[in-house]
Design a protein around this motif. Structure first.
Motif, PDB file in Angstrom:
ATOM      1  N   GLY A 124     -72.215   6.442  -9.168  1.00 56.16           N
ATOM      2  CA  GLY A 124     -72.505   7.587  -7.998  1.00 56.16           C
ATOM      3  C   GLY A 124     -73.989   7.647  -7.758  1.00 56.16           C
ATOM      4  N   LYS A 125     -74.993   7.770  -9.054  1.00 59.41           N
ATOM      5  CA  LYS A 125     -76.372   7.723  -8.806  1.00 59.41           C
ATOM      6  C   LYS A 125     -76.855   6.543  -7.919  1.00 59.41           C
ATOM      7  CE  LYS A 125     -77.549  10.584 -12.775  1.00 59.41           C
ATOM      8  NZ  LYS A 125     -76.336  10.959 -13.205  1.00 59.41           N
ATOM      9  N   MET A 159     -79.184  14.212  -9.948  1.00 58.48           N
ATOM     10  CA  MET A 159     -80.177  13.017  -9.868  1.00 58.48           C
ATOM     11  C   MET A 159     -81.376  12.906 -10.744  1.00 58.48           C
ATOM     12  SD  MET A 159     -78.685  10.527  -7.801  1.00 58.48           S
ATOM     13  CE  MET A 159     -80.003   9.642  -7.611  1.00 58.48           C
ATOM     14  N   THR A 160     -81.728  13.961 -11.196  1.00 55.94           N
ATOM     15  CA  THR A 160     -82.834  14.125 -11.924  1.00 55.94           C
ATOM     16  C   THR A 160     -82.421  13.870 -13.384  1.00 55.94           C
ATOM     17  OG1 THR A 160     -82.745  16.422 -12.558  1.00 55.94           O
ATOM     18  CG2 THR A 160     -83.802  16.037 -10.380  1.00 55.94           C
ATOM     19  N   MET A 161     -81.394  13.727 -13.821  1.00 51.82           N
ATOM     20  CA  MET A 161     -81.027  13.364 -15.186  1.00 51.82           C
ATOM     21  C   MET A 161     -81.382  12.225 -15.687  1.00 51.82           C
ATOM     22  SD  MET A 161     -79.501  16.305 -16.211  1.00 51.82           S
ATOM     23  CE  MET A 161     -78.690  17.673 -15.640  1.00 51.82           C
ATOM     24  N   GLU A 162     -82.091  12.193 -16.893  1.00 51.71           N
ATOM     25  CA  GLU A 162     -82.648  10.615 -17.384  1.00 51.71           C
ATOM     26  C   GLU A 162     -81.690   9.427 -17.187  1.00 51.71           C
ATOM     27  OE1 GLU A 162     -85.511   9.935 -18.216  1.00 51.71           O
ATOM     28  OE2 GLU A 162     -86.206  12.140 -17.720  1.00 51.71           O
ATOM     29  N   SER A 163     -82.149   8.798 -16.105  1.00 47.90           N
ATOM     30  CA  SER A 163     -81.210   7.377 -16.009  1.00 47.90           C
ATOM     31  C   SER A 163     -82.082   6.277 -15.069  1.00 47.90           C
ATOM     32  CB  SER A 163     -79.893   7.701 -15.330  1.00 47.90           C
ATOM     33  OG  SER A 163     -80.544   7.864 -13.690  1.00 47.90           O
ATOM     34  N   LEU A 170     -86.845  10.529  -7.621  1.00 45.27           N
ATOM     35  CA  LEU A 170     -88.009  11.384  -7.438  1.00 45.27           C
ATOM     36  C   LEU A 170     -89.083  10.957  -6.406  1.00 45.27           C
ATOM     37  CD1 LEU A 170     -88.682  12.679 -11.273  1.00 45.27           C
ATOM     38  CD2 LEU A 170     -87.720  13.751  -9.503  1.00 45.27           C
ATOM     39  N   GLU A 171     -89.145   9.754  -6.425  1.00 44.28           N
ATOM     40  CA  GLU A 171     -90.070   8.896  -5.487  1.00 44.28           C
ATOM     41  C   GLU A 171     -89.282   9.306  -4.042  1.00 44.28           C
ATOM     42  OE1 GLU A 171     -90.253   5.004  -6.609  1.00 44.28           O
ATOM     43  OE2 GLU A 171     -91.534   5.597  -8.452  1.00 44.28           O
ATOM     44  N   ALA A 172     -88.184   9.262  -3.901  1.00 42.02           N
ATOM     45  CA  ALA A 172     -87.554   9.590  -2.400  1.00 42.02           C
ATOM     46  C   ALA A 172     -87.707  10.884  -2.177  1.00 42.02           C
ATOM     47  CB  ALA A 172     -85.987   9.161  -2.694  1.00 42.02           C
ATOM     48  N   CYS A 173     -88.193  11.734  -3.050  1.00 41.69           N
ATOM     49  CA  CYS A 173     -88.315  13.315  -2.820  1.00 41.69           C
ATOM     50  C   CYS A 173     -89.677  13.548  -2.598  1.00 41.69           C
ATOM     51  CB  CYS A 173     -87.716  14.190  -3.876  1.00 41.69           C
ATOM     52  SG  CYS A 173     -85.985  14.016  -4.015  1.00 41.69           S
ATOM     53  N   ILE A 202     -86.499  21.070 -10.441  1.00 46.17           N
ATOM     54  CA  ILE A 202     -86.671  19.666  -9.479  1.00 46.17           C
ATOM     55  C   ILE A 202     -88.239  19.455  -9.501  1.00 46.17           C
ATOM     56  CG2 ILE A 202     -86.141  18.465  -7.240  1.00 46.17           C
ATOM     57  CD1 ILE A 202     -83.307  20.212  -7.392  1.00 46.17           C
ATOM     58  N   LEU A 203     -88.724  20.725  -9.000  1.00 48.50           N
ATOM     59  CA  LEU A 203     -90.304  20.586  -8.724  1.00 48.50           C
ATOM     60  C   LEU A 203     -91.156  20.416 -10.039  1.00 48.50           C
ATOM     61  CD1 LEU A 203     -90.745  23.934  -6.510  1.00 48.50           C
ATOM     62  CD2 LEU A 203     -90.966  21.415  -5.816  1.00 48.50           C
TER      63      LEU A 203
END
Length: 264
Positions: A124-125, A159-163, A170-173, A202-203
């Motif tokens: 999913g990620k 999506m921020t969970m370690e993977s 994060l780069e896409a944000c 997230i921030l």
């Protein structure tokens, strides 16, 4: 011009090889992404809504397309599932189309629930990154719809969970659109603590990327976060920890100040 045709073609999906469902849904998704839904005329909005509802509910047809009405009534019904498909790539794309085309809160809530569950998996990620989903979810980060706001943040949190997907996410944000949206949210006095906690997690992750310091400053997020830290009830420990961490990463808080605030 092609989307109304695609909406018609969807009705035939129960009769075609299921392997062709994915290319069709993918075409619809990328076509919608090319459009600015805010400036479409009434006919296109109607088409988008129809697409979203058909993809959400699935298509059920009786009989074969070549049979007479009498034969059709007696024939076994055929169906094509999209949003409720057991195939994750098809379900995932269908979920994104629902989020892009529909406004009914109950449909959107179910779509975000499905997205959150799928984002718990590595597949999913990876799909989230492949289909460049940040703008799709970002459009729902609005104070005006609190329930959906929290659900949208849940998707980002997954999506921020370690993977292997967390850093590309994060780069896409790390762009003006994302930080502008966060700035608008933080200016609101209507955010409850759970939403603030999710947003600050997230921030905090974004503040680790040194180049994002400019984004925090560009949209005055650093000032808002400093003020929030000054006024927030210290009993909200988790929120305070993340606020301190953000300010520390932005070099607006010294280590000894952080230690002092955590000990109080």
């Amino acid at each position: 011009q092609l989307l109304p045709i695609a909406a018609e073609q969807l009705q035939w999906m129960p009769y075609v090889n299921p392997k062709l469902h994915m290319p069709m849904i993918k075409f619809i998704y990328w076509s919608i992404r090319q459009l600015d839904t805010d400036i479409q005329h009434g006919t296109m909005r109607s088409t988008m809504r129809r697409l979203g509802e058909d993809i959400f509910k699935g298509i059920v047809s009786k009989g074969s397309p070549d049979s007479s009405s009498e034969q059709s009534t007696e024939s076994k019904s055929k169906s094509a599932a999209f949003f409720k498909s057991s195939c994750m790539p098809l379900r995932f794309l269908s979920t994104l189309i629902v989020l892009k085309t529909l406004t009914q809160v109950d449909y959107l809530a179910q779509a975000f629930d499905s997205l959150r569950v799928d984002l718990k998996t590595n597949e999913g990620k990876a799909l989230f990154l492949e289909y460049r989903c940040v703008p799709v979810v970002l459009s729902h980060l609005k104070v005006s719809s609190r329930g959906l706001l929290s659900s949208a943040l849940d998707g980002f949190l997954e999506m921020t969970m370690e993977s292997g997907s967390s850093q590309p996410f994060l780069e896409a944000c790390s762009n003006e659109s994302f930080f502008r949206t966060c700035s608008v949210l933080l200016q609101s006095s209507k955010l409850d603590i759970p939403v603030l906690e999710k947003l600050c997690v997230i921030l905090q992750k974004l503040s680790r990327i040194k180049s994002n310091k400019m984004m925090f400053e560009l949209f005055a997020l650093h000032q808002m976060l400093q003020e929030l830290r000054r006024t927030i009830n210290p009993d909200h420990t988790f929120l305070c920890i993340n606020l301190n961490s953000i300010l520390l990463n932005l070099e607006l808080l010294k280590n000894n100040s952080l230690a002092s605030s955590l000990s109080t």
